[in-house]
Scaffold this active site. Structure first.
Site: not given
Ligand code: NAD
Length: 462
Positions: A121, A194, A216, A250, A340
């Site tokens: 992303n 990820g 993360e 994120c 998400e």
């Protein structure tokens, strides 16, 4: 996907990098600085290559791509170069009487050979920011960019070796099988960014070698809009943070918990901001990104049916465009609340108070980011005190990640470990305690045979 590494070479990536680490050449400050300066030169000289790749992968607008991927990373390099000498200095600590003569120091030593696995992303920033920390700490590194953002992955693979010590930094292109192969190998540290499902596989593989990890991860980051909020600012900032990179961030505000007395006004400001930012038809705006692939496009368009569309809802599969969308009539059970979102859809959930919002958040996984819009300090304090999240931004979104002295990371389901700036240097080094003892005097006091007199003295000085 273009891979310049043969399967046989891939099998021995960690071993090859460990041999280079063991030569000692990555330890001197000068080598580390040279690598960081190399990466900085690459970002400056090859800016156009990266901007073009980011446009191909995600339709990233130029300015957005520069700020969030290139400028961000150059700032991280500059901060590290400025402070690296101080960070690497051994830190003296005091030693108690009974250990004298002796002095204590904490030495920051590189961990050795580290693996960095990056997502699609922010495919440049999220590959290079951990690399900066790992090199600043004096490690050799294997970097695995995401195959999903293939243009950026190709560009990283082509350019990074031209600007750094290519024997100490291996870029491995590939997908699941290549990453699984790397995960079987023995590393001194694994840094993964990820989703949490793969995060679990990374941690399980790391456990085989007792390798420490930073994970993360993501999750659903809520935004609380209290009735005391400055609604115009809240609407504008929510719209910016949610629709940046078409919601594929994120720490984007995933959903909003809005006090029912201010919902209509908030929606009005979000709508006005969308029009200000992207015009009346966002599909024609050069400042609005696209969805990464057809799979995510299909997943996201299905989520639009979770509620009633207040704003947006239009989409076009041929360009993977989804309009900035706001949904109403959402509850904790709606489909859009089960995963998400990671796209430009903002569900609104109406609450009667900020306490109800806090209770809603605490019934769910700990988020990566938590946002609270309020002017009432008591509300802000209650949110900070009664919730847990990777990080918080009060009366804003996203920018907590850009403050270089704030460590960045998740907690619980949103991840473990922090990085950026000093925190990156710390995770990629071992804080090695060293006690150096003097040899004179060397009193018999502490050695056998133990006598009453010795015991009395020892009790006195311990
Ligand atoms: P992705 O699909 O690109 O996967 C990430 C990396 O894992 C890639 O390099 C990929 O090759 C590898 N991978 C994928 N499946 C694998 C498998 N089965 N085994 C081994 N390796 C595998 O990216 P993604 O996971 O879709 O990324 C999106 C997620 O990442 C979201 O949840 C987002 O919130 C989170 N994220 C977190 C941060 C953060 O800083 N905390 C930043 C960006 C994204």
């Amino acid at each position: 996907m273009t891979s310049t590494i043969s399967p046989a070479q891939l099998d021995h990536t960690a071993e090859r990098l460990r041999k280079v680490f063991n030569t000692g050449r990555t330890r001197p400050l000068a080598w580390r600085r040279e690598q960081l300066k190399g990466l900085r030169s690459m970002l400056i000289e090859r800016e156009e290559d990266f901007l073009a790749a980011l446009a191909t992968d995600l339709g990233k607008p130029r300015l957005e791509a520069w700020v969030t991927e290139i400028g961000f990373t150059i700032n991280e390099i500059n901060l590290t170069l400025k402070n690296l000498k101080r960070w690497t200095k051994p830190k003296r600590v005091s030693t108690p009487m009974f250990i004298k003569p002796g002095s204590g120091r904490v030495i920051r030593e590189p961990l050795g050979t580290v693996l960095v696995i990056a997502p699609w992303n922010y495919p440049l920033q999220l590959a290079l920011a951990p690399l900066i920390g790992a090199l600043a700490a004096g490690n050799t590194v294997a970097l695995k960019p995401s195959e999903i953002s293939s243009a950026t992955s190709n560009t990283i693979t082509r350019l990074v070796p031209q600007y750094v010590d290519a024997e100490a930094v291996s870029i491995v292109e590939g997908g699941v099988s290549e990453t699984q192969n790397l995960l079987q190998q023995k590393w001194d540290y694994i840094f993964y960014t990820g989703n949490g499902a793969v995060g679990r596989q990374v941690m399980a593989a790391a456990a085989q070698h007792l390798t420490p990890v930073t994970l993360e991860l993501g999750g659903k980051s809520p935004a609380i809009i209290d009735k005391s909020a400055n609604l115009e600012v809240a609407g504008r900032r929510l719209a910016w943070g949610k629709f940046l990179n078409s919601g594929q961030t994120c720490i984007a505000p995933d959903y909003a918990l809005v006090d029912k007395s201010v919902k209509d006004e908030l929606v009005k400001y979000i709508q006005a901001s969308i029009t200000d930012f992207y015009g009346s038809d966002p599909s024609t705006s050069p400042d609005y990104a696209r969805i990464i692939n057809d799979r995510h496009f299909g997943r996201l368009t299905a989520l639009i049916d979770s509620g009633s569309v207040l704003i947006g809802g239009q989409h076009d599969g041929s360009t993977r465009f989804i309009a900035p969308t706001v949904l109403d009539g959402i509850s904790g059970n709606s489909a859009v609340m089960q995963e998400e979102i990671f796209g430009p859809i903002l569900p609104l959930i109406t609450v009667n108070s900020s306490d109800e919002a806090i209770a809603f958040i605490n019934e769910r996984d700990k988020p990566l980011a938590l946002y609270v819009f309020a002017q009432d300090d008591k509300v802000i304090d209650r949110v900070l005190d009664q919730t847990s999240s990777g990080g918080v931004c009060v009366n804003g979104v996203i920018l907590q990640v850009a403050a270089p002295n704030l460590p960045f990371g998740g907690v619980g389901e949103s991840g473990m470990g922090n990085y950026h700036g000093r925190a990156s240097f710390d995770i990629f080094t071992h804080a090695k305690p060293v006690l150096r003892r003097g040899t004179r005097p060397d009193p018999a006091l502490a050695y056998p045979p133990y006598t009453k007199k010795k015991e009395k003295m020892i009790r006195r000085f311990s």
